[in-house]
Design a protein around this motif. Structure first.
Motif, PDB file in Angstrom:
ATOM      1  N   GLU A 159     -15.252   5.512   5.604  1.00  0.00           N
ATOM      2  CA  GLU A 159     -14.224   4.582   5.145  1.00  0.00           C
ATOM      3  C   GLU A 159     -12.970   5.336   4.718  1.00  0.00           C
ATOM      4  O   GLU A 159     -13.042   6.438   4.175  1.00  0.00           O
ATOM      5  N   LEU A 160     -11.821   4.709   4.953  1.00  0.00           N
ATOM      6  CA  LEU A 160     -10.530   5.246   4.544  1.00  0.00           C
ATOM      7  C   LEU A 160     -10.169   4.680   3.176  1.00  0.00           C
ATOM      8  O   LEU A 160     -10.248   3.464   2.957  1.00  0.00           O
ATOM      9  N   VAL A 161      -9.781   5.557   2.265  1.00  0.00           N
ATOM     10  CA  VAL A 161      -9.452   5.124   0.906  1.00  0.00           C
ATOM     11  C   VAL A 161      -8.102   5.710   0.499  1.00  0.00           C
ATOM     12  O   VAL A 161      -7.586   6.627   1.125  1.00  0.00           O
ATOM     13  N   GLY A 162      -7.523   5.148  -0.568  1.00  0.00           N
ATOM     14  CA  GLY A 162      -6.281   5.683  -1.100  1.00  0.00           C
ATOM     15  C   GLY A 162      -5.091   4.768  -0.875  1.00  0.00           C
ATOM     16  O   GLY A 162      -5.183   3.706  -0.235  1.00  0.00           O
ATOM     17  N   PRO A 163      -3.933   5.151  -1.405  1.00  0.00           N
ATOM     18  CA  PRO A 163      -2.745   4.287  -1.387  1.00  0.00           C
ATOM     19  C   PRO A 163      -2.185   3.983  -0.006  1.00  0.00           C
ATOM     20  O   PRO A 163      -1.531   2.953   0.180  1.00  0.00           O
ATOM     21  N   LEU A 164      -2.400   4.845   0.976  1.00  0.00           N
ATOM     22  CA  LEU A 164      -1.867   4.576   2.314  1.00  0.00           C
ATOM     23  C   LEU A 164      -2.471   3.307   2.904  1.00  0.00           C
ATOM     24  O   LEU A 164      -1.768   2.457   3.454  1.00  0.00           O
ATOM     25  N   GLY A 165      -3.783   3.198   2.790  1.00  0.00           N
ATOM     26  CA  GLY A 165      -4.445   1.992   3.289  1.00  0.00           C
ATOM     27  C   GLY A 165      -4.142   0.784   2.430  1.00  0.00           C
ATOM     28  O   GLY A 165      -4.004  -0.340   2.924  1.00  0.00           O
ATOM     29  N   GLY A 166      -4.008   1.012   1.129  1.00  0.00           N
ATOM     30  CA  GLY A 166      -3.691  -0.086   0.233  1.00  0.00           C
ATOM     31  C   GLY A 166      -2.356  -0.726   0.553  1.00  0.00           C
ATOM     32  O   GLY A 166      -2.187  -1.949   0.449  1.00  0.00           O
ATOM     33  N   ALA A 167      -1.390   0.087   0.973  1.00  0.00           N
ATOM     34  CA  ALA A 167      -0.066  -0.433   1.321  1.00  0.00           C
ATOM     35  C   ALA A 167      -0.154  -1.410   2.487  1.00  0.00           C
ATOM     36  O   ALA A 167       0.526  -2.446   2.501  1.00  0.00           O
ATOM     37  N   LEU A 168      -0.988  -1.113   3.482  1.00  0.00           N
ATOM     38  CA  LEU A 168      -1.148  -2.023   4.617  1.00  0.00           C
ATOM     39  C   LEU A 168      -1.845  -3.303   4.193  1.00  0.00           C
ATOM     40  O   LEU A 168      -1.418  -4.406   4.545  1.00  0.00           O
ATOM     41  N   LEU A 169      -2.922  -3.173   3.435  1.00  0.00           N
ATOM     42  CA  LEU A 169      -3.700  -4.347   3.052  1.00  0.00           C
ATOM     43  C   LEU A 169      -2.885  -5.322   2.213  1.00  0.00           C
ATOM     44  O   LEU A 169      -3.115  -6.535   2.263  1.00  0.00           O
ATOM     45  N   LYS A 170      -1.930  -4.819   1.454  1.00  0.00           N
ATOM     46  CA  LYS A 170      -1.101  -5.702   0.638  1.00  0.00           C
ATOM     47  C   LYS A 170      -0.154  -6.548   1.472  1.00  0.00           C
ATOM     48  O   LYS A 170       0.414  -7.527   0.976  1.00  0.00           O
TER      49      LYS A 170
END
Length: 261
Positions: A159-170
């Motif tokens: 799984e990919l974790v961290g703010p980079l993925g969070g930015a897309l999901l938002k």
């Protein structure tokens, strides 16, 4: 029994008892003590266990094992769960998927549904995932649109974790999220062993119109380190028929629809 199957079995023994001797492991797995010593040495080199005189003890990581070492325990149940979860998906929608062994079965079940792979306007399924192995399962088996969240890869789960993925999901909206968890409890909610995975999963929940938790019966009523969401966010639980009736009744009382595969 091949090497990886033995490693799975040894890691499960250590997770249950915390310590095991070479002699006991050899007896339980019906292999030679020399084979067990080699297995222990190789697992210790990968920092999966700690070698001791005459045996081995579990490391903390043994409770969050790399996906490639997790055994096929409950495999039949997970396949049935995967099919039942896939049946909740409607063509032309946007689906969120995270990682894990059960979610791999969900992805495989989605990939073989003809109505999700037909051409034509509104027919194609869009899948948003933070798991590389899930993306690969769907990419090689289907014609779905695959969106992968960015981030840092966790070798334990892919799984990919961290703010980079969070930015897309938002920035996306999910019609439904199918969420594999490490634990689900009426009081504690859904949880994961790793805080980074829990954070990504929590973002998926926040962006989804419907939240479906996918968990075999061994995950129910337990707890894990990092909370994903409270039980009030969960619309549906898909589990296996081996789940205790009293646990399932508790989820129903909390307003969760329960599907037993």
């Amino acid at each position: 029994m091949d090497r990886y199957a033995r490693w799975n079995a040894l890691l499960e023994l250590l997770a249950e008892s915390g310590r095991v001797t070479v002699e006991d492991a050899a007896d339980k797995l019906d292999v030679s003590q020399a084979t067990i010593r080699r297995d222990f040495d190789q697992l210790a080199q990968q920092q999966m266990i700690t070698r001791t005189r005459g045996g081995a003890v579990a490391n903390g990581v043994s409770y969050d094992l790399p996906l490639r070492y997790k055994s096929a325990k409950h495999s039949a149940e997970k396949q049935r769960i995967g099919e039942a979860a896939a049946n909740l998906v409607v063509p032309g929608t946007v689906v969120g998927l995270n990682g894990g062994t059960t979610m791999t079965e969900v992805a495989r079940a989605l990939a073989v549904r003809p109505d999700l792979n037909t051409s034509g306007e509104g027919a194609q399924l869009t899948v948003v995932t933070n798991a590389l192995n899930i993306a690969n399962e769907l990419l090689v088996r289907s014609r779905m649109k695959i969106v992968v969240a960015g981030g840092v890869v966790r070798p334990q789960s892919f799984e990919l974790v961290g703010p980079l993925g969070g930015a897309l999901l938002k920035e996306v909206t999910l019609d439904i999220v199918l969420l594999g968890v490490d634990a689900l409890d009426v009081e504690l909610g859904a949880a994961a062993h790793h805080e980074g995975e829990a954070a990504m999963n929590s973002l998926m929940v926040a962006r989804a119109k419907r939240v479906v938790v996918i968990a075999d019966s061994s995950k129910l009523g337990g707890h894990a380190f990092a909370r994903i969401c409270p039980i009030s966010k969960v619309e549906t639980l898909v589990t296996d028929s081996g789940a205790p009736a009293e646990l399932l009744e508790g989820f129903r009382d909390a307003g969760v629809q329960v599907v037993c595969a």
